[in-house]
Design an enzyme around this catalytic site. Structure first.
Site, short mmCIF file in Angstrom:
data_model
loop_
_atom_site.label_atom_id
_atom_site.label_comp_id
_atom_site.label_asym_id
_atom_site.label_seq_id
_atom_site.Cartn_x
_atom_site.Cartn_y
_atom_site.Cartn_z
N ARG A 164 0.81 -1.22 0.00
CA ARG A 164 0.00 0.00 0.00
C ARG A 164 0.85 1.27 0.00
O ARG A 164 0.49 2.27 0.62
CB ARG A 164 -0.96 0.01 1.20
CG ARG A 164 -1.93 -1.14 1.25
CD ARG A 164 -2.83 -1.19 0.01
NE ARG A 164 -3.66 -2.38 0.03
CZ ARG A 164 -3.30 -3.54 -0.51
NH1 ARG A 164 -2.15 -3.66 -1.15
NH2 ARG A 164 -4.09 -4.59 -0.44
N SER A 238 -11.24 0.58 3.36
CA SER A 238 -10.39 0.25 4.51
C SER A 238 -9.69 1.51 5.03
O SER A 238 -8.96 2.16 4.28
CB SER A 238 -9.33 -0.78 4.11
OG SER A 238 -9.94 -1.97 3.67
N GLU A 335 -4.66 4.03 5.97
CA GLU A 335 -4.56 3.84 4.53
C GLU A 335 -5.13 5.06 3.80
O GLU A 335 -4.75 5.37 2.67
CB GLU A 335 -5.31 2.58 4.12
CG GLU A 335 -5.03 2.09 2.73
CD GLU A 335 -5.54 0.68 2.49
OE1 GLU A 335 -6.25 0.50 1.48
OE2 GLU A 335 -5.25 -0.23 3.28
#
Length: 343
Positions: A164, A238, A335
């Protein structure tokens, strides 16, 4: 270049939180980018590059320039019997690109179906799902250096991709504006269905013959089952990354919490822990604080029930981060890009 002042941002972020940009510029042609570079000294005011707004939380009004990238277009660059190169502009919705590819019989990104956001945002985050990451199929990235206006082409291997993350998110932050990406996809009947949830959905859908579209359809069904529709309930998917911890720390947790959910990684010395499991076990699943809350069907999703501000969301996220740290000695990493605030 068309610049609007004091521009409302509520409709441009999937959390649907209110906010205003001091200056808003829509970039739907490459010439717009050239005009912006010529007219604006980016050293004097803050800059935020916005795509679909699906990974952005505006915590406060933005005092600088919001550059809203809306470049469009998908084209086949090269095609052989086995391989294909696809070029897509940064403003194309990511799922639109996935559907274009699976409907053409091109494989490699079907596991990334229904991920929100735009093509331009995908490499910044190195989006991933169900065993596949963007870096696995990314060939090149075209970008404009905001300091010089120069066009640069980056090979995938040069972009510092990790879980990520990428150099565009870290050391190159706000230095480049991504305009296009090129993907190297395949036509071979090679599929990634190692996840039990995919296999279960394929069985439930009575899929007898695997195809890229069948897998895409299964993953769309899974995501719709698990995740709230941001057009109905404001969210950014998320909120936290699944944290990576040393094996020893995982084993210590496993002794105390035998039901812990974890995943193997390429690094044999680290284990990926389910952030959703951590947040649920810490007691936050379904919790609501005013108009902000944790989604009742998936603890990794923070939601705006209507009327929440960015500060309300970030306050809840801070509480979650603090409790998880105390209970599990794990620091959750957001995130979502928090514009105007940190936790």
């Amino acid at each position: 270049m068309y610049c609007l002042n004091d521009y409302p941002l509520q409709s441009l972020n999937s959390f649907k939180v209110p906010g205003y940009a001091a200056h808003y510029i829509r970039l739907n042609r490459l010439k717009n980018i050239e005009d912006f570079y010529t007219a604006v000294d980016i050293r004097k005011k803050p800059l935020y590059i916005l795509g679909g707004g699906s990974n952005t939380l505006f915590v406060s009004n933005f005092p600088g320039y919001i550059l809203h990238v809306q470049l469009s277009g998908i084209e086949i660059i090269e095609e052989t019997h086995y391989k294909v190169l696809i070029k897509a502009a940064a403003g194309v919705p990511w799922h639109t690109l996935v559907l274009f590819c699976v409907n053409k019989g091109y494989g490699g990104i079907e596991n990334l179906s229904l991920i929100p956001g735009t093509v331009g945002g995908a490499p910044i985050q190195n989006i991933g799902a169900y065993g596949i990451e963007l870096k696995d199929v990314l060939d090149t990235i075209e970008a404009i250096a905001l300091s010089t206006g120069q066009k640069i082409i980056f090979k995938s291997s040069a972009c510092g991709f990790g879980y990520r993350t990428s150099f565009f998110k870290t050391k190159w932050h706000n230095q480049y504006l991504i305009t296009h990406i090129t993907l190297a996809l395949h036509k071979e009947k090679v599929f990634s269905i190692g996840y039990e949830t995919i296999q279960a959905m394929l069985e439930k859908m009575k899929i007898k013959q695997l195809s890229f579209k069948a897998i895409s359809d299964a993953i769309i069904a899974i995501r719709k089952q698990k995740l709230p529709d941001p057009t109905i309930l404001g969210n950014a998917g998320s909120f936290f990354q699944n944290p990576l911890v040393p094996i020893a720390h995982y084993q210590w947790l496993k002794e105390q919490y035998p039901s812990i959910i974890a995943f193997k990684t390429e690094d044999i010395e680290q284990i990926k822990i389910s952030a959703a499991w951590l947040i649920e076990t810490a007691g936050f699943k379904g919790l609501r604080k005013g108009s902000a809350g944790v989604y009742g069907s998936h603890a990794l999703i923070l939601v705006n029930y209507g009327g929440a501000t960015g500060k309300d969301i970030i306050s809840l996220a801070s509480q979650i981060k603090k409790k998880v740290k105390i209970q599990f000695n794990i620091t959750l990493i957001p995130e979502v890009n928090m514009v105007g605030g940190v936790i």
